[in-house]
Design an enzyme around this catalytic site. Structure first.
Site, PDB file in Angstrom:
ATOM      1  N   ARG A  97       0.840  -1.207   0.000  1.00 14.99           N
ATOM      2  CA  ARG A  97       0.000   0.000   0.000  1.00 14.99           C
ATOM      3  C   ARG A  97       0.876   1.259   0.000  1.00 14.99           C
ATOM      4  NH1 ARG A  97      -0.497   4.592   2.800  1.00 14.99           N
ATOM      5  NH2 ARG A  97      -0.172   3.465   4.773  1.00 14.99           N
ATOM      6  N   ASP A  98       1.476   1.572   1.152  1.00 17.11           N
ATOM      7  CA  ASP A  98       2.279   2.798   1.239  1.00 17.11           C
ATOM      8  C   ASP A  98       3.415   2.748   0.224  1.00 17.11           C
ATOM      9  OD1 ASP A  98       3.339   5.179   2.183  1.00 17.11           O
ATOM     10  OD2 ASP A  98       3.192   4.618   4.283  1.00 17.11           O
ATOM     11  N   HIS A 118       5.259   4.639  12.704  1.00 14.79           N
ATOM     12  CA  HIS A 118       5.234   4.570  11.223  1.00 14.79           C
ATOM     13  C   HIS A 118       6.231   5.617  10.724  1.00 14.79           C
ATOM     14  CE1 HIS A 118       2.874   4.117   7.330  1.00 14.79           C
ATOM     15  NE2 HIS A 118       3.395   5.316   7.130  1.00 14.79           N
ATOM     16  N   HIS A 136       8.841   7.120   7.975  1.00 14.33           N
ATOM     17  CA  HIS A 136       9.418   7.206   6.630  1.00 14.33           C
ATOM     18  C   HIS A 136      10.890   7.566   6.806  1.00 14.33           C
ATOM     19  CE1 HIS A 136       5.881   6.730   3.976  1.00 14.33           C
ATOM     20  NE2 HIS A 136       5.249   6.980   5.115  1.00 14.33           N
ATOM     21  N   CYS A 177       4.357   9.059   0.318  1.00  9.99           N
ATOM     22  CA  CYS A 177       2.967   9.496   0.165  1.00  9.99           C
ATOM     23  C   CYS A 177       2.889  10.434  -1.026  1.00  9.99           C
ATOM     24  CB  CYS A 177       2.471  10.198   1.426  1.00  9.99           C
ATOM     25  SG  CYS A 177       0.835  10.900   1.197  1.00  9.99           S
ATOM     26  N   ASN A 187       8.858   4.123   3.368  1.00 13.79           N
ATOM     27  CA  ASN A 187       8.904   3.709   4.774  1.00 13.79           C
ATOM     28  C   ASN A 187      10.254   3.089   5.050  1.00 13.79           C
ATOM     29  OD1 ASN A 187       5.922   3.010   3.732  1.00 13.79           O
ATOM     30  ND2 ASN A 187       5.877   3.652   5.858  1.00 13.79           N
TER      31      ASN A 187
END
Ligand code: HMG
Ligand code: MG
Length: 309
Positions: A15-16, A212, A214, A245, A254
């Site tokens: 996803r990310d 979370h 990055h 993002c 990430n």
């Protein structure tokens, strides 16, 4: 069970990671990646996002991918937990259609980022979550929460700790089982991480918090360690360090799952994840992405045992 000293890894590469890559992997490639990640022992995998395909075209195959993964997991009573992002009622209806056992809602801690990412104010985003949470409760869908820009906003700069704590409490009260605290643009440093998580811990049970990070400026692993030392035991990461993002300019991917597992293996902290299998997945994925993946351990492999010549 991982025990007191273990950590939970939430894999967000599908996803990310993929939401911010120009290479748009096919649904078959994504399915292969999912299989490899679960075979490596990862028990929590975010597989996509039910967001507008006009906003994030890379996530447009999420329903199709879910239809390949979810029925098999249910049939085999698998322990692998899959989830998808959901920003609003429209996304929740897709999640129900796909029979997804878990979704994640996401809000920002700065108004400008909220506007750029989901086209509404923070208050409006919480209004949109109400029907989502209602349906989730009715259909017994677990809900995770994300907070973005907790350590800094690409448009506003500094974000106050008090604001992050207040929004985290607000989201927790809505009924999410865990809140992932996002350094969306990778600006945090360990002192800041320690300070914010200590404040969050006073407001919410630490077991309900996740980190979370990055890795835009190379501080993500240091930040994970800082959060671990405060008691956080859940960390999001993405295979190879993929992603970013699309609405956070300049943000890198990430922290890489390989690097996080290497760190915890060295500290004798259980992750339940097989690093060799992750490295094999990295080697398989790299040619498909058409660029080198940023994971450090992925690039050089594990070290030879020290002291043995
Ligand atoms: P909008 O344009 O304000 O929405 O977008 P709208 O309600 O006016 O709808 C516009 C169109 O989108 C309509 O279609 C809707 O049907 C459709 P049209 O009539 O024009 O053909 N639509 C949808 N389609 C599919 N799924 C939906 C959906 N909702 C409406 N759920 C919206 C508002 C929230 C939809 C949009 O801004 C959006 O999709 N944003 C998502 C952005 C995104 O995915 N960002 C990345 C994820 S967040 C992140 O990465 C941070 C995180 O990793 C943590 C961290 O690092 O900080 C989680
Ligand atoms: Mg993110």
């Amino acid at each position: 069970m991982l025990g007191m000293k273990g950590v939970k890894i939430v894999e967000v590469g599908l996803r990310d990671g993929l939401q911010n890559e120009t290479t748009n992997l096919s649904v078959e490639q994504r399915y292969d990646l999912f299989e490899r990640l679960s075979d490596a022992g990862i028990k929590n995998i975010e597989i996509g996002a039910f967001v507008s395909p006009k906003w994030v075209p890379q996530m447009a195959v999420s329903s199709e991918l879910a239809s390949m993964i979810v029925p098999d997991l249910k049939k085999s009573k698998s322990k692998v937990n899959v989830s998808t992002l959901v920003p609003n009622l429209e996304g929740m209806l897709q999640a129900l259609e796909a029979d997804i056992p878990e979704i994640a809602i996401f809000a920002a801690c700065s108004e400008s980022f909220s506007k750029k990412n989901i086209n509404c104010t923070i208050d409006e985003s919480f209004k949109r979550f109400e029907p989502v949470m209602k349906l989730a409760k009715e259909h017994k869908v677990r809900v995770r929460g994300y907070l973005s820009t907790c350590f800094g906003c690409p448009f506003e700069g500094k974000v106050s700790e008090a604001k992050v704590v207040a929004i985290a409490k607000r989201m927790y009260k809505m009924g999410v089982y865990e809140i992932s605290i996002g350094d969306t643009i990778g600006v945090a440093t360990p002192g800041q991480v320690e300070s914010l998580f200590k404040k969050l811990k006073k407001a919410l049970p630490v077991a309900k918090l996740a980190g979370h990070f990055h890795d835009t400026r190379g501080t993500a692993l240091a930040n994970i360690l800082a959060a671990y030392n405060v008691g956080v035991r859940t960390f999001d990461s993405s295979i190879g360090g993929l992603g970013g993002c699309p609405y956070a300019p300049g943000a890198a991917g990430n922290v890489a799952t390989e690097d996080v597992v290497y760190l915890f293996d060295g500290m004798k902290v259980k992750t339940g994840v097989d690093l060799n299998k992750l490295l094999a997945t990295n080697a398989w994925l790299q040619p498909q992405m058409d660029h080198a993946l940023p994971s450090k351990v992925g690039r050089v492999g594990k070290a030879k045992p020290i002291g043995k010549v």
